[in-house]
Scaffold this motif. Structure first.
Motif, PDB file in Angstrom:
ATOM      1  N   LEU A  45       0.837  -1.201   0.000  1.00 46.08           N
ATOM      2  CA  LEU A  45       0.000   0.000   0.000  1.00 46.08           C
ATOM      3  C   LEU A  45       0.868   1.245   0.000  1.00 46.08           C
ATOM      4  O   LEU A  45       0.630   2.181  -0.769  1.00 46.08           O
ATOM      5  N   HIS A  46       1.887   1.260   0.833  1.00 45.77           N
ATOM      6  CA  HIS A  46       2.802   2.399   0.869  1.00 45.77           C
ATOM      7  C   HIS A  46       3.533   2.554  -0.459  1.00 45.77           C
ATOM      8  O   HIS A  46       3.660   3.658  -0.979  1.00 45.77           O
ATOM      9  N   VAL A  47       4.007   1.431  -1.001  1.00 42.84           N
ATOM     10  CA  VAL A  47       4.729   1.465  -2.275  1.00 42.84           C
ATOM     11  C   VAL A  47       3.820   2.001  -3.376  1.00 42.84           C
ATOM     12  O   VAL A  47       4.219   2.875  -4.159  1.00 42.84           O
ATOM     13  N   CYS A  48       2.594   1.504  -3.431  1.00 37.84           N
ATOM     14  CA  CYS A  48       1.657   1.926  -4.478  1.00 37.84           C
ATOM     15  C   CYS A  48       1.388   3.429  -4.411  1.00 37.84           C
ATOM     16  O   CYS A  48       1.540   4.136  -5.405  1.00 37.84           O
ATOM     17  N   VAL A  49       1.002   3.903  -3.240  1.00 36.56           N
ATOM     18  CA  VAL A  49       0.630   5.317  -3.107  1.00 36.56           C
ATOM     19  C   VAL A  49       1.841   6.221  -3.297  1.00 36.56           C
ATOM     20  O   VAL A  49       1.761   7.244  -3.982  1.00 36.56           O
ATOM     21  N   LEU A  50       2.968   5.833  -2.726  1.00 43.68           N
ATOM     22  CA  LEU A  50       4.163   6.663  -2.849  1.00 43.68           C
ATOM     23  C   LEU A  50       4.671   6.691  -4.289  1.00 43.68           C
ATOM     24  O   LEU A  50       4.983   7.768  -4.817  1.00 43.68           O
ATOM     25  N   ALA A  51       4.734   5.537  -4.932  1.00 40.80           N
ATOM     26  CA  ALA A  51       5.218   5.504  -6.317  1.00 40.80           C
ATOM     27  C   ALA A  51       4.283   6.287  -7.239  1.00 40.80           C
ATOM     28  O   ALA A  51       4.737   7.012  -8.132  1.00 40.80           O
ATOM     29  N   HIS A  52       2.987   6.151  -7.025  1.00 36.24           N
ATOM     30  CA  HIS A  52       1.998   6.879  -7.823  1.00 36.24           C
ATOM     31  C   HIS A  52       2.203   8.391  -7.666  1.00 36.24           C
ATOM     32  O   HIS A  52       2.136   9.145  -8.645  1.00 36.24           O
ATOM     33  N   SER A  53       2.500   8.817  -6.448  1.00 35.24           N
ATOM     34  CA  SER A  53       2.723  10.239  -6.172  1.00 35.24           C
ATOM     35  C   SER A  53       4.090  10.699  -6.667  1.00 35.24           C
ATOM     36  O   SER A  53       4.228  11.810  -7.184  1.00 35.24           O
ATOM     37  N   MET A  54       5.100   9.859  -6.494  1.00 45.11           N
ATOM     38  CA  MET A  54       6.459  10.190  -6.931  1.00 45.11           C
ATOM     39  C   MET A  54       6.509  10.398  -8.446  1.00 45.11           C
ATOM     40  O   MET A  54       7.260  11.251  -8.937  1.00 45.11           O
ATOM     41  N   ALA A  55       5.714   9.648  -9.177  1.00 40.28           N
ATOM     42  CA  ALA A  55       5.684   9.800 -10.635  1.00 40.28           C
ATOM     43  C   ALA A  55       5.346  11.237 -11.024  1.00 40.28           C
ATOM     44  O   ALA A  55       5.901  11.768 -11.991  1.00 40.28           O
ATOM     45  N   ASP A  56       4.485  11.865 -10.260  1.00 40.87           N
ATOM     46  CA  ASP A  56       4.022  13.220 -10.587  1.00 40.87           C
ATOM     47  C   ASP A  56       5.093  14.294 -10.443  1.00 40.87           C
ATOM     48  O   ASP A  56       4.918  15.396 -10.946  1.00 40.87           O
ATOM     49  N   VAL A  57       6.181  13.990  -9.739  1.00 41.33           N
ATOM     50  CA  VAL A  57       7.208  15.012  -9.526  1.00 41.33           C
ATOM     51  C   VAL A  57       8.482  14.723 -10.313  1.00 41.33           C
ATOM     52  O   VAL A  57       9.528  15.326 -10.051  1.00 41.33           O
ATOM     53  N   GLN A  58       8.382  13.835 -11.293  1.00 43.60           N
ATOM     54  CA  GLN A  58       9.541  13.522 -12.126  1.00 43.60           C
ATOM     55  C   GLN A  58       9.660  14.524 -13.260  1.00 43.60           C
ATOM     56  O   GLN A  58       8.660  14.977 -13.812  1.00 43.60           O
ATOM     57  N   ASP A  59      10.900  14.839 -13.626  1.00 46.26           N
ATOM     58  CA  ASP A  59      11.153  15.759 -14.728  1.00 46.26           C
ATOM     59  C   ASP A  59      11.218  15.033 -16.070  1.00 46.26           C
ATOM     60  O   ASP A  59      10.997  15.639 -17.108  1.00 46.26           O
ATOM     61  N   ASP A  60      11.514  13.746 -16.030  1.00 49.13           N
ATOM     62  CA  ASP A  60      11.690  12.939 -17.234  1.00 49.13           C
ATOM     63  C   ASP A  60      10.546  11.932 -17.324  1.00 49.13           C
ATOM     64  O   ASP A  60      10.281  11.206 -16.367  1.00 49.13           O
ATOM     65  N   VAL A  61       9.869  11.877 -18.471  1.00 50.68           N
ATOM     66  CA  VAL A  61       8.721  10.990 -18.625  1.00 50.68           C
ATOM     67  C   VAL A  61       9.119   9.523 -18.469  1.00 50.68           C
ATOM     68  O   VAL A  61       8.326   8.709 -17.993  1.00 50.68           O
ATOM     69  N   ARG A  62      10.359   9.169 -18.802  1.00 47.33           N
ATOM     70  CA  ARG A  62      10.795   7.779 -18.637  1.00 47.33           C
ATOM     71  C   ARG A  62      10.864   7.407 -17.160  1.00 47.33           C
ATOM     72  O   ARG A  62      10.507   6.300 -16.768  1.00 47.33           O
ATOM     73  N   GLN A  63      11.312   8.346 -16.330  1.00 43.25           N
ATOM     74  CA  GLN A  63      11.334   8.105 -14.889  1.00 43.25           C
ATOM     75  C   GLN A  63       9.905   8.087 -14.324  1.00 43.25           C
ATOM     76  O   GLN A  63       9.595   7.299 -13.438  1.00 43.25           O
ATOM     77  N   GLU A  64       9.076   8.950 -14.847  1.00 44.19           N
ATOM     78  CA  GLU A  64       7.668   8.954 -14.438  1.00 44.19           C
ATOM     79  C   GLU A  64       7.040   7.590 -14.733  1.00 44.19           C
ATOM     80  O   GLU A  64       6.318   7.031 -13.896  1.00 44.19           O
TER      81      GLU A  64
END
Length: 153
Positions: A45-64
């Motif tokens: 649950l933590h991984v899912c929510v955090l990764a989903h949120s972390m994607a939004d603050v990436q500068d590179d679409v590949r990292q997103e």
């Protein structure tokens, strides 16, 4: 109401980004929490929510995309009991439309329109798990935008 302390902290980082415009500070806090939960080996649950949120603050679409893929993989490990115990107001199925929408958007931006359409279809297939509330409308609007962009491509 969210009762899980880690989810509350993730929410605080999301607020830094979305409500206060502090993208770097949010990313830094996400990294700190990621380390604390044990990365991909942490509570799904933590991984899912955090990764989903972390994607939004990436500068590179590949990292997103990488972060969005992590979120989806973690969602596949979730149970209703775990989500309910954390106070999350959605069933597990309610997480998938947004996860697939974000993946579809990443693939569209990368030019992989077939994969983008595939994820849009997965998002559409799961939309019934969302209510007709602000969050449900937000996801539905995002799906409509992605569908329009894919039609124009």
């Amino acid at each position: 109401m969210i009762s899980d302390a880690t989810l509350v902290r993730i929410g605080e980082a999301v607020a830094l980004h979305h409500h206060q415009g502090q993208r770097e500070a949010a990313r830094d806090l996400f990294v700190q929490i990621w380390d604390e939960i044990g990365g991909e080996q942490g509570d799904p649950l933590h991984v899912c929510v955090l990764a989903h949120s972390m994607a939004d603050v990436q500068d590179d679409v590949r990292q997103e995309l990488v972060w969005d893929q992590r979120a989806l993989a973690a969602a596949d490990l979730l149970t209703e009991d775990r989500v309910t115990a954390a106070g999350v107001p959605l069933p597990v199925a309610g997480l998938y439309p947004s996860l697939h929408l974000n993946l579809g958007e990443c693939y569209r931006r990368l030019g992989d329109l077939d994969r983008a359409r595939e994820h849009l279809e997965h998002a559409r297939a799961g939309i019934g798990a969302l209510g007709d509330d602000e969050y449900g409308r937000l996801i539905k609007d995002g799906m409509e935008r992605l569908a329009q962009q894919l039609s124009a491509a």
